[in-house]
Design an enzyme around this catalytic site. Structure first.
Site, PDB file in Angstrom:
ATOM      1  N   GLY A 112       1.070  -1.073  -0.099  1.00  0.00           N
ATOM      2  CA  GLY A 112      -0.086  -0.178   0.058  1.00  0.00           C
ATOM      3  C   GLY A 112       0.768   1.207  -0.144  1.00  0.00           C
ATOM      4  O   GLY A 112       1.890   1.215  -0.661  1.00  0.00           O
ATOM      5  N   GLU A 113       0.552   2.103   0.898  1.00  0.00           N
ATOM      6  CA  GLU A 113       1.530   3.398   0.931  1.00  0.00           C
ATOM      7  C   GLU A 113       2.135   3.593   2.380  1.00  0.00           C
ATOM      8  O   GLU A 113       1.291   3.708   3.337  1.00  0.00           O
ATOM      9  CB  GLU A 113       0.558   4.574   0.379  1.00  0.00           C
ATOM     10  CG  GLU A 113       1.402   5.916   0.685  1.00  0.00           C
ATOM     11  CD  GLU A 113       2.641   5.826  -0.331  1.00  0.00           C
ATOM     12  OE1 GLU A 113       2.490   5.360  -1.546  1.00  0.00           O
ATOM     13  OE2 GLU A 113       3.419   6.333  -0.053  1.00  0.00           O
ATOM     14  N   CYS A 118       6.006  -5.616   0.482  1.00  0.00           N
ATOM     15  CA  CYS A 118       5.994  -4.295  -0.239  1.00  0.00           C
ATOM     16  C   CYS A 118       6.031  -3.091   0.628  1.00  0.00           C
ATOM     17  O   CYS A 118       6.980  -2.919   1.746  1.00  0.00           O
ATOM     18  CB  CYS A 118       5.194  -4.073  -1.466  1.00  0.00           C
ATOM     19  SG  CYS A 118       5.778  -3.016  -2.507  1.00  0.00           S
ATOM     20  N   ILE A 134       5.197  -3.381  -7.715  1.00  0.00           N
ATOM     21  CA  ILE A 134       4.571  -2.389  -7.815  1.00  0.00           C
ATOM     22  C   ILE A 134       5.058  -0.983  -7.059  1.00  0.00           C
ATOM     23  O   ILE A 134       5.203  -1.205  -5.685  1.00  0.00           O
ATOM     24  CB  ILE A 134       3.132  -2.315  -7.497  1.00  0.00           C
ATOM     25  CG1 ILE A 134       2.623  -3.565  -8.330  1.00  0.00           C
ATOM     26  CG2 ILE A 134       2.260  -1.241  -7.654  1.00  0.00           C
ATOM     27  CD1 ILE A 134       0.882  -4.113  -7.771  1.00  0.00           C
ATOM     28  N   ARG A 135       5.691  -0.107  -7.723  1.00  0.00           N
ATOM     29  CA  ARG A 135       6.421   0.869  -6.928  1.00  0.00           C
ATOM     30  C   ARG A 135       7.273   0.417  -5.866  1.00  0.00           C
ATOM     31  O   ARG A 135       7.119   0.635  -4.708  1.00  0.00           O
ATOM     32  CB  ARG A 135       5.743   1.888  -6.652  1.00  0.00           C
ATOM     33  CG  ARG A 135       5.115   2.890  -7.791  1.00  0.00           C
ATOM     34  CD  ARG A 135       4.712   4.089  -7.117  1.00  0.00           C
ATOM     35  NE  ARG A 135       3.600   4.004  -6.291  1.00  0.00           N
ATOM     36  CZ  ARG A 135       3.490   4.568  -4.863  1.00  0.00           C
ATOM     37  NH1 ARG A 135       4.503   5.473  -4.770  1.00  0.00           N
ATOM     38  NH2 ARG A 135       2.763   4.442  -4.359  1.00  0.00           N
ATOM     39  N   HIS A 143       4.640  -8.491  -4.448  1.00  0.00           N
ATOM     40  CA  HIS A 143       3.126  -8.739  -4.095  1.00  0.00           C
ATOM     41  C   HIS A 143       2.723 -10.362  -4.147  1.00  0.00           C
ATOM     42  O   HIS A 143       2.159 -10.338  -5.187  1.00  0.00           O
ATOM     43  CB  HIS A 143       2.107  -7.989  -4.752  1.00  0.00           C
ATOM     44  CG  HIS A 143       2.004  -6.460  -4.267  1.00  0.00           C
ATOM     45  ND1 HIS A 143       1.212  -5.915  -3.423  1.00  0.00           N
ATOM     46  CD2 HIS A 143       2.889  -5.403  -4.584  1.00  0.00           C
ATOM     47  CE1 HIS A 143       1.357  -4.799  -3.192  1.00  0.00           C
ATOM     48  NE2 HIS A 143       2.423  -4.329  -3.880  1.00  0.00           N
ATOM     49  N   GLU A 169       0.516 -12.019  -2.963  1.00  0.00           N
ATOM     50  CA  GLU A 169      -0.995 -12.080  -3.030  1.00  0.00           C
ATOM     51  C   GLU A 169      -1.696 -11.764  -4.296  1.00  0.00           C
ATOM     52  O   GLU A 169      -2.954 -12.185  -4.561  1.00  0.00           O
ATOM     53  CB  GLU A 169      -1.615 -11.347  -1.719  1.00  0.00           C
ATOM     54  CG  GLU A 169      -1.930  -9.768  -2.178  1.00  0.00           C
ATOM     55  CD  GLU A 169      -0.771  -8.968  -2.337  1.00  0.00           C
ATOM     56  OE1 GLU A 169       0.770  -9.488  -1.947  1.00  0.00           O
ATOM     57  OE2 GLU A 169      -0.843  -7.605  -2.325  1.00  0.00           O
TER      58      GLU A 169
HETATM   59  N1  GLN Z   1       5.771   2.877  -2.807  1.00  0.00           N
HETATM   60  C1  GLN Z   1       5.174   2.498  -1.863  1.00  0.00           C
HETATM   61  C2  GLN Z   1       5.789   2.792  -0.269  1.00  0.00           C
HETATM   62  O1  GLN Z   1       6.707   3.244  -0.406  1.00  0.00           O
HETATM   63  C3  GLN Z   1       5.135   0.811  -1.843  1.00  0.00           C
HETATM   64  C4  GLN Z   1       4.326   0.108  -2.964  1.00  0.00           C
HETATM   65  C5  GLN Z   1       3.470  -0.946  -2.454  1.00  0.00           C
HETATM   66  O2  GLN Z   1       3.409  -1.280  -1.338  1.00  0.00           O
HETATM   67  N2  GLN Z   1       3.233  -1.758  -3.603  1.00  0.00           N
HETATM   68  O3  GLN Z   1       5.200   2.843   0.669  1.00  0.00           O
END
Ligand code: GLN
Length: 193
Positions: free
Chosen positions: A47-48, A78, A136-137, A172, A174
């Site tokens: 997530g973020e 992540c 993902i990022r 990820h 999942e």
């Molecule tokens: N870029 C997000 C962060 O720094 C992590 C991205 C993700 O969990 N897919 O929190």
């Protein structure tokens, strides 16, 4: 039956919950410190990380998770890995310091640079799996402590690590069909009880 908590403040918690239920575990959404009392383990989803950490601090879940991790396994994926790491390179954010790795956020580039890649996961002598990993990022793991075992790498860099009962993945698991890593986490959990 094992009860696996999934931190449900923000991010991809619903998918982790579904995977755990498909593997026969009871999934518990964790939103406040008291919810941890119902859990044998905890997944911190992607997530973020800045948003999740802010909310965790506000409700006291940061300290509660640090205490929980003294006896129960965590799996950070992540953003979840970023949160449980010991240091974030080039960022003022202070993580929980549970997994002895330093990470760099967004180190593969922006959202458009997200990608899927085949990986090889080594979960033990009879447990080697070919999987696909969604980045993902994603963060990159920059350093690993001496007690950290690397279970999978991508282009020579660690992407899945274990320290004692705790797991961390930069991707990820999942979001693909590869259940091997969640299954492995459930086995780690059984070893703790
Ligand atoms: N870029 C997000 C962060 O720094 C992590 C991205 C993700 O969990 N897919 O929190």
């Amino acid at each position: 039956m094992k009860r696996v908590g999934v931190l449900a403040l923000q991010g991809d918690f619903a998918k982790h919950r579904a995977v755990m239920e498909s593997l026969g575990a009871i999934a518990v959404e964790v939103r406040k410190p008291e919810d941890l009392a119902l859990c044998d383990a905890l997944i911190l989803p992607g997530g973020e990380s800045t948003s999740i950490l802010k909310q965790m601090r506000f409700i006291g879940l940061d300290e509660a998770i640090v205490n929980f991790a003294k006896t129960k396994p965590l799996f950070g994926t992540c953003a979840g890995l970023i949160l449980i790491s010991s240091q974030i390179v080039g960022d003022a954010m202070i993580p929980l310091g549970i997994l002895d790795v330093s990470v760099e956020r967004n180190a593969f580039g922006r959202q458009n640079d997200s990608f899927k890649a085949p990986i090889f996961v080594d979960l033990g002598p009879s447990e080697k799996s070919n999987c696909e990993a969604m980045f993902i990022r994603a963060p990159r793991i920059r350093t690993v402590g001496k007690d950290v075992k690397v279970l999978a790498s991508y282009e020579g860099e660690p992407i899945l690590v274990r320290q004692g009962p705790h797991l961390g993945a930069t991707f990820h698991p999942e979001l693909t069909d590869c259940l091997a890593i969640h299954q492995y986490f459930l086995r780690l959990l059984s070893l703790c009880h």
